[in-house]
Each structure stands twice: as C-alpha cells, then as structure tokens.
Design a protein around this motif. Sequence first.
Motif, PDB file in Angstrom:
ATOM      1  N   CYS A 268      40.577  20.377   4.105  1.00 47.58           N
ATOM      2  CA  CYS A 268      41.107  21.048   5.294  1.00 47.58           C
ATOM      3  C   CYS A 268      40.001  21.284   6.321  1.00 47.58           C
ATOM      4  O   CYS A 268      40.223  21.130   7.531  1.00 47.58           O
ATOM      5  N   ALA A 269      38.811  21.657   5.845  1.00 51.55           N
ATOM      6  CA  ALA A 269      37.688  21.864   6.759  1.00 51.55           C
ATOM      7  C   ALA A 269      37.321  20.558   7.463  1.00 51.55           C
ATOM      8  O   ALA A 269      37.000  20.542   8.656  1.00 51.55           O
ATOM      9  N   CYS A 270      37.377  19.451   6.744  1.00 49.31           N
ATOM     10  CA  CYS A 270      37.084  18.152   7.360  1.00 49.31           C
ATOM     11  C   CYS A 270      38.106  17.813   8.445  1.00 49.31           C
ATOM     12  O   CYS A 270      37.763  17.288   9.512  1.00 49.31           O
ATOM     13  N   LYS A 271      39.364  18.113   8.188  1.00 55.58           N
ATOM     14  CA  LYS A 271      40.418  17.800   9.159  1.00 55.58           C
ATOM     15  C   LYS A 271      40.194  18.533  10.473  1.00 55.58           C
ATOM     16  O   LYS A 271      40.315  17.946  11.556  1.00 55.58           O
TER      17      LYS A 271
ATOM     18  N   ALA B  26      34.884  29.978  15.454  1.00 52.59           N
ATOM     19  CA  ALA B  26      36.161  30.459  15.984  1.00 52.59           C
ATOM     20  C   ALA B  26      37.084  29.318  16.397  1.00 52.59           C
ATOM     21  O   ALA B  26      38.299  29.391  16.208  1.00 52.59           O
ATOM     22  N   GLN B  27      36.516  28.243  16.932  1.00 47.78           N
ATOM     23  CA  GLN B  27      37.336  27.151  17.440  1.00 47.78           C
ATOM     24  C   GLN B  27      38.094  26.411  16.340  1.00 47.78           C
ATOM     25  O   GLN B  27      39.031  25.681  16.604  1.00 47.78           O
ATOM     26  N   TYR B  28      37.683  26.612  15.077  1.00 46.06           N
ATOM     27  CA  TYR B  28      38.313  25.906  13.970  1.00 46.06           C
ATOM     28  C   TYR B  28      39.226  26.775  13.120  1.00 46.06           C
ATOM     29  O   TYR B  28      40.055  26.248  12.376  1.00 46.06           O
ATOM     30  N   MET B  29      39.076  28.092  13.187  1.00 54.46           N
ATOM     31  CA  MET B  29      39.724  28.953  12.202  1.00 54.46           C
ATOM     32  C   MET B  29      41.246  28.888  12.254  1.00 54.46           C
ATOM     33  O   MET B  29      41.909  28.764  11.222  1.00 54.46           O
ATOM     34  N   ASP B  30      41.842  28.980  13.429  1.00 51.31           N
ATOM     35  CA  ASP B  30      43.310  28.961  13.515  1.00 51.31           C
ATOM     36  C   ASP B  30      43.879  27.646  12.974  1.00 51.31           C
ATOM     37  O   ASP B  30      44.864  27.640  12.234  1.00 51.31           O
ATOM     38  N   SER B  31      43.263  26.534  13.358  1.00 51.17           N
ATOM     39  CA  SER B  31      43.733  25.235  12.876  1.00 51.17           C
ATOM     40  C   SER B  31      43.547  25.128  11.372  1.00 51.17           C
ATOM     41  O   SER B  31      44.408  24.582  10.664  1.00 51.17           O
TER      42      SER B  31
ATOM     43  N   LEU C 245      34.882  35.011  11.095  1.00 52.38           N
ATOM     44  CA  LEU C 245      35.151  35.272   9.687  1.00 52.38           C
ATOM     45  C   LEU C 245      36.606  35.639   9.491  1.00 52.38           C
ATOM     46  O   LEU C 245      37.200  36.350  10.282  1.00 52.38           O
ATOM     47  N   ASP C 246      37.188  35.169   8.401  1.00 50.89           N
ATOM     48  CA  ASP C 246      38.570  35.530   8.108  1.00 50.89           C
ATOM     49  C   ASP C 246      38.792  35.496   6.608  1.00 50.89           C
ATOM     50  O   ASP C 246      37.951  35.041   5.853  1.00 50.89           O
ATOM     51  N   ARG C 247      39.959  35.983   6.225  1.00 55.03           N
ATOM     52  CA  ARG C 247      40.304  36.051   4.813  1.00 55.03           C
ATOM     53  C   ARG C 247      41.736  35.599   4.656  1.00 55.03           C
ATOM     54  O   ARG C 247      42.587  35.916   5.480  1.00 55.03           O
TER      55      ARG C 247
END
Length: 406
Positions: free
Chosen positions: A224-227, A391-396, A183-185
């Motif tokens: 962005c989520a799709c990318k 987690a594997q997607y959040m930074d990107s 989770l992030d904001r």
Amino acid sequence: MITIKSISIVVPSEPTPNGPLQLSESDQIMPWTHPTFIYIYRSNNNIPLSFETMNNSLSRALAHFYPLAGRLKWIEGGRLQVDCNAIGVQVLEAHSDLKLDELGDFAPTGTVEDLVPKIDYTTPIEEWPLLRVQLTRFVCGGLSVGVAISHTLVDGLSTTNFINSWAKLARGDNLDDHEIPFLDRTVLRSKQVEGLKKRANQEMGVTIRPYTRYEAISGHIWRCACKVRAIDNSHDQQTRVRLVVDARKRLKPPLPQRYFGNAIFGTVTSTCLYGDLLSNPLSYSVGKLREAIERMTDEYIRSAIDFITSQKHVGGLRSSFHIQGYTQGPFLGNPNLSLTSWINLPIYDADFGWGKPVYVGPGSLNMDGKAFLMSSVAVDGSLIIALRLQAQYMDSFKKIFYEDID
C-alpha cells in the motif's frame, strides 16, 4: 496544556550491587537515546491511585531492576557500560487541563507527545537518567504513565517486563510471581487480520511454515505504501523494509526467560521494485519479508556478534533510530519502511490498581515510514497500527489500505 508540578528522584528501596556493569555486544550497537512508551488509564474512583504509591512501588521495583537506577559511562572503543551507582530515576508529576477524550485515539502527536518525559541530550551522557517517568493526571481523573527508557540497556520486551513488575508492586502483588511527516493510527479488525493471513497463505501454494499475522500485515502495508508513494507510475523505484527480530529463541541454547538486555537484531529485505511488489500477489511481498526474517539464524546472529566484538570502535555500528529530543528524526527516503511488531508483548498487563490501560503505544514516531503493529486492548484478535507517512500520502494510504482488504 501540560504543567509539571514536581520532579523527584526515586532510588532503590534497598541496597543494590555497586560498580560497573559490562554491557553485551548486542547492547553496544543500540541507540544511546531513549525510546518512549505511553500507558493511558481511565479513572477508577473506587481505587484512588496516589503518586506516593507509584513512587514507592517504583522504588521496590528498582531493587530488582537496579541497573536502571544507574548511569551510562563511555569506555574504550566507543563502548558503554552501566555505572550501578543507585543515583535513581527521575519522576515528573504533571497535570493536564484536558480530558482524556480530547486526546482522540492517542496517536503520538502534539499533546500526546508531551505526556512522555524528555531527555536533555546536550548534557554529558553520565548525567542522563536511564529511566525517566512522567505521571500526568487529567481533569477527568484519568492518568497517563509516560516512560523514556535507555535503549542501550533494554529492548521492548525488557521494558514491558519492567513496567509489568512495577505495576504488580503498585497493586501489592509479589514480584517473584510469574517535510514534516504526518502521523496516524489505524485499526484492523480480527476478521481483516485473519483475512490477510489466509490470503497470503493461499497464494503461497507450497507446504512450508504458514505466514504469520505480522508477516501478512507487514506485506500489505509495504504494498500500500508503494502504491501511494509511486510518482508518475514509476514502478522501477527500488524499496526495502527494515524489520526487528527477537533473537532470544533463535540462539542455541536460547537465552534465559528473564534475560534483561537487548536481544533484538535488525534485518533488511532484499531490494525490490515497486512494479514487482504491485504486479505480484500479496504472498510475494510477504515472502520477501520472510526471507529477511529467516536469515537471522543462530549462526548468523553469532557471526554478527563476533563482528561487533572484533571492532576496535563501535561508534559506526551504533544505530540512531530513536532521536527523541531532537527537532527532526532521520529521513529514510520515501521508498522505505521500518516495521516493528509489539503484537506478542504483554503490554496491557500493566495494572497499577486502576485496571488495565485503555491504550498502550509508542510515545513518538520519529521518522517517515516508521510503523508499530500492536495488539488492541479488546483482546479479540484486532490490531492497531501506528504509522508515520508524509501528509500528502496518508489519506490515500488509509483508503487503499482498507480497499485492498475488503
């Protein structure tokens, strides 16, 4: 660490109507669980705020919002009604050995989730409080108000109206005045918000109602989520977005201004492909969201209500998007998103006497792909986005999210 110091029951301050309260058909398909909200306040040493004051004002608010002091009850056909018995709401007094600054940006993870009260769903539904409140003091003098409120009875706007009315009474005002996902904001500055909106509308190329901030930002989040979720450039991956639409003004005649109940309906975009969303401009994804929203007409909504009414048992229609208290929420699959807007809710009007909260947001985000879009306390047009991705997607995602704006 959070320590619960006491648990008390607060009842309405005066006699209230007794007996069963029939819920609307739109209430019947809502989750029977409790979405959670959190309000964070910094210390104001000039205005001490006691738990006694909070409880007294809550008691007075319940005299007006008396169904919240009752309990749910199963009736025929898997439906629910409210037993207006004035049993009361539960209030937890808690203490944290942390300072507010140690909670970072208040994204609902770990310790922040401990600031909202939990409901024991292993007990019979007749024993669940419709409202549970946790008041937590911090060593710096700050305070959090965590709220768990039954989704079967109220939606986000109703909850906000109740909290704001409670806050008015605390100030002495008159109520009648008007894989484990990560989770992030993140924050969008007003310039970035307007830039996305302008871009989507310039690309639209036709003179129809301009796209809103919510539609433009949601379209950007979707792309962005799709990318970041695409595996081996798999652009033929199917994807959809679930949105929530407020039906109050869409019905003819519209619902009364003070309607206290669920008036929201879920809608879903048509199935799209990653490749189409990414190869087309922003206006393409925004247009797909607009199509889903505009589907919710008076005729469509009334047809949906008629369908619910025709069902002998509504259990199969009831949504389960809030799973507070369970160890893991529903997993909708990486391609999909669920986006909810709190942009126009007056969430920062809840002044209990210490001034406006420094942060208001969801107490938890329980599933991959879930996001809330909220206004910021700065009231400068900037927005806050609370998002849960693996987690594997959040930074990107965060990297692409800002690069595609700037």
